[in-house]
Design a protein around this motif. Structure first.
Motif, short mmCIF file in Angstrom:
data_model
loop_
_atom_site.label_atom_id
_atom_site.label_comp_id
_atom_site.label_asym_id
_atom_site.label_seq_id
_atom_site.Cartn_x
_atom_site.Cartn_y
_atom_site.Cartn_z
N GLY A 19 -2.58 7.04 -14.49
CA GLY A 19 -1.19 6.90 -14.10
C GLY A 19 -0.92 5.63 -13.31
O GLY A 19 -1.81 4.83 -13.02
N THR A 108 1.73 13.02 -7.72
CA THR A 108 2.50 12.63 -8.90
C THR A 108 1.91 13.24 -10.18
O THR A 108 2.65 13.62 -11.08
N GLY A 109 0.59 13.35 -10.25
CA GLY A 109 -0.04 13.99 -11.41
C GLY A 109 0.32 15.47 -11.50
O GLY A 109 0.58 15.99 -12.58
N GLU A 112 3.76 16.01 -12.80
CA GLU A 112 3.80 15.94 -14.26
C GLU A 112 3.34 17.25 -14.89
O GLU A 112 3.90 17.68 -15.90
N GLN A 115 6.21 19.62 -14.61
CA GLN A 115 7.27 19.26 -15.55
C GLN A 115 6.93 19.71 -16.96
O GLN A 115 7.78 20.23 -17.68
N VAL A 116 5.68 19.53 -17.36
CA VAL A 116 5.25 19.98 -18.68
C VAL A 116 5.40 21.49 -18.79
O VAL A 116 5.88 22.02 -19.79
N SER A 127 -1.74 20.00 -22.54
CA SER A 127 -0.81 19.21 -21.73
C SER A 127 -1.10 19.37 -20.25
O SER A 127 -1.04 18.41 -19.48
N GLY A 131 -2.36 16.49 -17.39
CA GLY A 131 -1.73 16.29 -16.08
C GLY A 131 -2.72 16.43 -14.94
O GLY A 131 -2.69 15.68 -13.97
N LYS A 134 -4.71 13.35 -14.81
CA LYS A 134 -3.93 12.29 -14.19
C LYS A 134 -3.87 12.48 -12.68
O LYS A 134 -3.70 11.52 -11.94
#
Length: 173
Positions: A19, A108-109, A112, A115-116, A127, A131, A134
């Motif tokens: 990322g 931040t990872g 994500e 969010q997924v 997915s 994340g 990341k």
């Protein structure tokens, strides 16, 4: 040539997988290590030349016991200590920031990942694994950067102490 290309491809893949925060950690590591290498170079070469000038200034004073000589001695020691300690607080700051940037990458990872999960109605395992990957790569990079900086800082602090003692030995009454 193939090995160099392969190395750059691996580095690019690693940076992409980690990322955008990983780029921030890489720039911090580059900056920190440029300061560390400058200090190592200075202690091994530049400081000797600087100290020759300080020593010649001290030896040019005819007597070393007056108030004026004491003031000159304090000034020379202060100048030498300023040169010795240059960039040391900045290196310490970089060492302290590296794990914090790693933590930022973790956050931040994980955002994500959430969010997924929200967009896919719970998320599929692939997915979510991307994340989490990341999230963990910047943490690892931040800790590795900080740890390498700590080891370098230990070396620099011992070199700094040796040079400060050397200054006091050269400039004595």
């Amino acid at each position: 040539m193939f090995a160099i290309t392969e190395a750059f491809d691996s580095l690019r893949d690693f940076m992409t997988a980690g990322g955008s925060v990983l780029w921030l950690i890489a720039f911090l590591a580059l900056f920190m290590w440029s300061l560390i290498l400058e200090r190592i170079w200075y202690f091994n070469t530049g400081h000797k030349e600087f100290m020759k000038g300080i020593e010649s200034q001290w030896k040019s004073i005819p007597e070393h016991t007056s108030w004026r000589a004491t003031q000159i001695k304090d000034k020379l020691i202060s100048e030498a200590n300023h040169e010795i300690n240059k960039y040391m607080p900045l290196i310490q700051t970089c060492v302290a920031l590296a794990p914090l940037f790693g933590l930022l990458g973790t956050v931040t990872g994980m955002i994500e990942v959430f969010q997924v999960m929200a967009f896919t109605g719970g998320g599929d395992a692939r997915s979510m694994a991307g994340g989490v990957s990341k999230a963990t790569l910047p943490t690892m990079a931040g800790m590795t950067t900080a740890l390498s900086g700590v080891f370098a800082q230990i070396y620099l602090n011992s070199a700094k102490t040796r040079q400060e003692l050397f200054v006091k030995e050269i400039i004595k009454n």
